[in-house]
Design a protein around this motif. Structure first.
Motif, PDB file in Angstrom:
ATOM      1  N   LYS A  29       0.828  -1.205   0.000  1.00  0.00           N
ATOM      2  CA  LYS A  29       0.000   0.000   0.000  1.00  0.00           C
ATOM      3  C   LYS A  29       0.867   1.263   0.000  1.00  0.00           C
ATOM      4  CE  LYS A  29      -4.162  -1.678  -0.004  1.00  0.00           C
ATOM      5  NZ  LYS A  29      -5.097  -1.376  -1.120  1.00  0.00           N
ATOM      6  N   GLY A  64       2.008   1.780  -3.407  1.00  0.00           N
ATOM      7  CA  GLY A  64       0.893   2.234  -4.226  1.00  0.00           C
ATOM      8  C   GLY A  64       0.580   3.701  -4.021  1.00  0.00           C
ATOM      9  N   LEU A  65       0.740   4.178  -2.787  1.00  0.00           N
ATOM     10  CA  LEU A  65       0.464   5.587  -2.498  1.00  0.00           C
ATOM     11  C   LEU A  65       1.481   6.523  -3.138  1.00  0.00           C
ATOM     12  CD1 LEU A  65      -0.676   5.286   1.220  1.00  0.00           C
ATOM     13  CD2 LEU A  65      -2.076   6.087  -0.692  1.00  0.00           C
ATOM     14  N   LYS A  66       2.666   6.016  -3.422  1.00  0.00           N
ATOM     15  CA  LYS A  66       3.651   6.836  -4.127  1.00  0.00           C
ATOM     16  C   LYS A  66       3.168   7.140  -5.548  1.00  0.00           C
ATOM     17  CE  LYS A  66       7.641   5.003  -1.591  1.00  0.00           C
ATOM     18  NZ  LYS A  66       8.891   4.202  -1.710  1.00  0.00           N
ATOM     19  N   LYS A  67       2.479   6.183  -6.146  1.00  0.00           N
ATOM     20  CA  LYS A  67       1.967   6.359  -7.508  1.00  0.00           C
ATOM     21  C   LYS A  67       0.600   7.040  -7.505  1.00  0.00           C
ATOM     22  CE  LYS A  67       4.296   2.093  -8.936  1.00  0.00           C
ATOM     23  NZ  LYS A  67       4.099   0.705  -9.445  1.00  0.00           N
ATOM     24  N   ASN A  68      -0.187   6.753  -6.481  1.00  0.00           N
ATOM     25  CA  ASN A  68      -1.535   7.317  -6.395  1.00  0.00           C
ATOM     26  C   ASN A  68      -1.780   7.813  -4.980  1.00  0.00           C
ATOM     27  OD1 ASN A  68      -4.229   8.012  -6.630  1.00  0.00           O
ATOM     28  ND2 ASN A  68      -4.974   5.889  -6.662  1.00  0.00           N
ATOM     29  N   PRO A  69      -1.346   9.028  -4.666  1.00  0.00           N
ATOM     30  CA  PRO A  69      -1.467   9.553  -3.295  1.00  0.00           C
ATOM     31  C   PRO A  69      -2.890   9.696  -2.796  1.00  0.00           C
ATOM     32  CG  PRO A  69       0.040  10.874  -4.631  1.00  0.00           C
ATOM     33  CD  PRO A  69      -0.692   9.975  -5.570  1.00  0.00           C
ATOM     34  N   ASP A  70      -3.865   9.651  -3.707  1.00  0.00           N
ATOM     35  CA  ASP A  70      -5.265   9.825  -3.308  1.00  0.00           C
ATOM     36  C   ASP A  70      -6.045   8.514  -3.319  1.00  0.00           C
ATOM     37  OD1 ASP A  70      -5.006  12.602  -2.988  1.00  0.00           O
ATOM     38  OD2 ASP A  70      -5.230  12.904  -5.151  1.00  0.00           O
ATOM     39  N   ALA A  71      -5.352   7.390  -3.178  1.00  0.00           N
ATOM     40  CA  ALA A  71      -6.034   6.087  -3.176  1.00  0.00           C
ATOM     41  C   ALA A  71      -7.169   6.091  -2.159  1.00  0.00           C
ATOM     42  CB  ALA A  71      -5.037   4.980  -2.853  1.00  0.00           C
ATOM     43  N   GLN A  72      -8.325   5.574  -2.581  1.00  0.00           N
ATOM     44  CA  GLN A  72      -9.540   5.743  -1.786  1.00  0.00           C
ATOM     45  C   GLN A  72     -10.028   4.493  -1.059  1.00  0.00           C
ATOM     46  OE1 GLN A  72     -11.278   8.595  -1.078  1.00  0.00           O
ATOM     47  NE2 GLN A  72      -9.479   9.575  -1.992  1.00  0.00           N
ATOM     48  N   SER A  74      -5.765   2.227   2.570  1.00  0.00           N
ATOM     49  CA  SER A  74      -4.903   3.320   2.115  1.00  0.00           C
ATOM     50  C   SER A  74      -5.242   4.620   2.839  1.00  0.00           C
ATOM     51  CB  SER A  74      -5.048   3.519   0.598  1.00  0.00           C
ATOM     52  OG  SER A  74      -4.514   2.415  -0.103  1.00  0.00           O
ATOM     53  N   ARG A  86      -2.591   7.053   4.807  1.00  0.00           N
ATOM     54  CA  ARG A  86      -2.269   8.404   4.358  1.00  0.00           C
ATOM     55  C   ARG A  86      -2.855   9.502   5.248  1.00  0.00           C
ATOM     56  NH1 ARG A  86      -6.184  10.809   1.000  1.00  0.00           N
ATOM     57  NH2 ARG A  86      -7.903   9.467   0.348  1.00  0.00           N
TER      58      ARG A  86
END
Length: 349
Positions: free
Chosen positions: A135, A138-146, A150, A154
């Motif tokens: 995760k 993944g947050l490095k690529k998509n900081p707004d993961a919902q 995640s 964050r």
């Protein structure tokens, strides 16, 4: 619960401590109601695809449990909550063991507790060592993961909130515990009741065909009132009390509260023997408990069960029990409280 979370804990085992409300408030901010349209769509997609896949492979019958009522909640834990397991088989095994130890072991069976503790340790290790590193990447690529996992990662908590990685691990396990077996029970017992009540089945099918999800939700939870999954709840009296002016209980007494009986108490449910989907909201809400034990994921579950039922009813005009199954009979696996099978078949008339 504590052995499965040792040396930590889970909020449900801390009723009398401030941390219960503290962590529950954090998790309610993570499980936002604006997600519900997405959850509704995901449940229907999974259920429809699962039915079609099972029908293509099989003999025209499907086991509701392994195709829908248990599998769809596992898919929701994976795809919506963001708790990706090593396999769905592992997640189902963890769910059974944790539920068995937490809620169905009043006799304190050592083997049941051992399986529960081992499942907790195994699930937490997977979350800590595999899931959370994935995760974070993944947050490095998509900081707004919902997905909720995640979101926990964050969210910037102040140190005083005391919500560190181990609290994220514990509450991720809680998402699994609260989702799978509860919804499995609800789907099976609602469908069984609909089959036993032609008026309710006709109303549910009409709502499904009209794509009236709000009406279907009311119908399904009202039908489940006639077969509430929780037969009884053991509770310990917290202070001396006289109930309804006659029955006296002392602090420390163990009592059995009948959940099913409550749904037919005329002081709580008006004309309780009548099937009435238009009852006030507090009646359906009672399926999810009340007070400190109000279900954390109530609004997700409120959607999940009826949307699975919807796809069953839409597949073909008629659904009946198969392989000798009879309406009103829901066998459990030997030595467990968990339903073993629920075979159905579809027809055009």
């Amino acid at each position: 619960m504590d052995p499965a979370f040792a040396p930590g804990f889970y909020l449900m085992a801390r009723d009398e401590e401030p941390v219960h409300e503290h962590e529950k408030s954090i998790m309610k901010s993570i499980l936002v109601r604006s997600d519900l349209p997405k959850v509704r769509a995901m449940v229907q997609k999974f259920a429809k695809e699962n039915i079609e896949a099972a029908m293509e492979k099989g003999d025209g019958t499907i086991d509701v449990i392994m195709t829908l009522s248990k599998l769809v909640p596992v898919q929701i834990v994976d795809k919506y909550f963001g708790f990706h397991p090593p396999s769905y088989e592992d997640m189902m095994r963890w769910s059974d063991a944790l539920q068995g130890g937490f809620f169905y072991n009043s006799a304190k069976d050592a083997e049941v507790q051992r399986r529960c503790t081992e499942a907790g340790l195994e699930a937490r290790q997977h979350i800590r060592d595999v899931l959370l590193p994935q995760k974070r990447e993944g947050l490095k690529k998509n900081p707004d993961a919902q997905d909720p996992v995640s979101r926990m990662l964050r969210t910037a908590f102040v140190s005083e909130a005391d919500f560190d990685v181990e609290r994220i691990v514990a509450n991720t396990v809680g998402l699994l515990v609260g989702c799978v077996e509860t919804n499995n029970n609800a789907v099976c017992k609602c469908l069984d009741r609909l089959m036993a009540m032609p008026e309710a089945m006709e109303a549910a099918r009409a709502a499904a065909k009209a794509d009236d999800d709000e009406e279907l939700i009311k119908i399904c939870w009202e039908a489940l009132r006639f077969n509430a999954p929780a037969m009884y709840l053991p509770r310990i009296v917290q202070k001396d009390v006289t109930f309804r002016g006659t029955k006296k209980f002392k602090k420390g007494d163990l009592i059995i509260c009948s959940h099913r009986s409550s749904f037919f108490d005329p002081e709580f449910v008006t004309n309780p023997n009548k099937f009435d989907p238009d009852r006030p909201p507090h009646v359906a809400s009672y399926h999810f408990g009340s007070g400190k034990h109000q279900c954390l994921g109530e609004y997700v579950s409120l959607e999940l069960m009826p949307m699975v039922i919807k796809q069953i009813l839409l597949y073909k005009p008629v659904v009946t029990k198969a392989k000798g199954g009879k309406v009103g009979e829901l066998p459990c696996r030997e030595g467990t409280p968990f339903l073993s099978e629920f075979w159905i078949e579809f027809s055009d008339h």
